[in-house]
Design a protein around this motif. Sequence first.
Motif, short mmCIF file in Angstrom:
data_model
loop_
_atom_site.label_atom_id
_atom_site.label_comp_id
_atom_site.label_asym_id
_atom_site.label_seq_id
_atom_site.Cartn_x
_atom_site.Cartn_y
_atom_site.Cartn_z
N CYS A 5 0.83 -1.20 0.00
CA CYS A 5 0.00 0.00 0.00
C CYS A 5 0.86 1.25 0.00
CB CYS A 5 -0.90 0.02 1.22
SG CYS A 5 -2.10 -1.30 1.26
N GLY A 6 0.50 2.21 -0.80
CA GLY A 6 1.17 3.50 -0.81
C GLY A 6 0.60 4.40 0.27
N GLY A 11 -3.99 12.99 1.74
CA GLY A 11 -5.42 13.07 1.47
C GLY A 11 -5.90 11.84 0.74
N LEU A 12 -7.19 11.64 0.81
CA LEU A 12 -7.79 10.48 0.18
C LEU A 12 -8.16 10.78 -1.27
CD1 LEU A 12 -10.15 9.37 3.06
CD2 LEU A 12 -7.92 8.43 2.44
N PRO A 13 -8.06 9.79 -2.14
CA PRO A 13 -8.49 10.01 -3.52
C PRO A 13 -10.01 10.17 -3.58
CG PRO A 13 -7.87 7.71 -3.18
CD PRO A 13 -7.56 8.45 -1.91
N GLU A 14 -10.49 10.87 -4.60
CA GLU A 14 -11.94 11.05 -4.79
C GLU A 14 -12.64 9.70 -4.92
OE1 GLU A 14 -13.82 13.99 -5.09
OE2 GLU A 14 -12.05 15.03 -4.34
N ALA A 18 -8.56 1.78 -8.70
CA ALA A 18 -9.16 0.68 -9.48
C ALA A 18 -8.83 -0.67 -8.86
CB ALA A 18 -8.68 0.75 -10.93
N PHE A 19 -7.62 -0.83 -8.35
CA PHE A 19 -7.24 -2.11 -7.76
C PHE A 19 -8.14 -2.45 -6.58
CE2 PHE A 19 -5.03 -4.49 -4.48
CZ PHE A 19 -4.75 -5.66 -5.18
N LEU A 20 -8.41 -1.48 -5.70
CA LEU A 20 -9.25 -1.76 -4.54
C LEU A 20 -10.68 -2.08 -4.97
CD1 LEU A 20 -8.06 0.82 -1.86
CD2 LEU A 20 -7.42 -1.57 -2.13
N SER A 21 -11.17 -1.40 -5.99
CA SER A 21 -12.51 -1.69 -6.50
C SER A 21 -12.58 -3.11 -7.06
CB SER A 21 -12.91 -0.68 -7.58
OG SER A 21 -12.98 0.61 -7.03
N PHE A 102 -6.80 1.21 6.14
CA PHE A 102 -7.81 1.95 5.37
C PHE A 102 -8.20 1.16 4.12
CE2 PHE A 102 -9.15 4.94 2.11
CZ PHE A 102 -10.18 5.59 2.78
N ALA A 103 -7.22 0.60 3.41
CA ALA A 103 -7.52 -0.17 2.20
C ALA A 103 -8.37 -1.39 2.54
CB ALA A 103 -6.22 -0.59 1.51
#
Length: 137
Positions: A5-6, A11-14, A18-21, A102-103
């Motif tokens: 994980c990076g 801040g969080l991405p909007e 795609a990988f997590l989805s 978080f991921a």
Amino acid sequence: VPVLCGSVRDGLPEEPPAFLSALHELLIEREGKTLVIAAADLAHVGPRFGDPEALEPKHLQMLEKKDRQTLELVSEGDPSGFYNAVMDSGDPRRICGLAPIFAMLQVIPGAKGKLLRYEQANDETGTVSYASLGLWR
């Protein structure tokens, strides 16, 4: 499958990456056949980690209280609450598990859990806190 994980400290991405989805979709397809593990420490405090002085017992008790409050948000399956609790005041506890935890919460929405154990590894140069927590859907 190990996943590196990076950082999300800026801040969080909007939208979730795609990988997590895709991982979330895979977990839905394999309902009940998959185990997700976020292996990460919690706080890193004390002189070794940039703090001006060693922590006294009262500081370690306050650290535990704050960690447990943060872990309660993980138990509730609340990724935004977890993120905000960690980043409160600029993350003074230096929670290195921010991104993987978080991921994990992102890919298993609706999971609820229980804190199984909390510990602190202490020496004169610093303290690292860690915990085991189970989440189920």
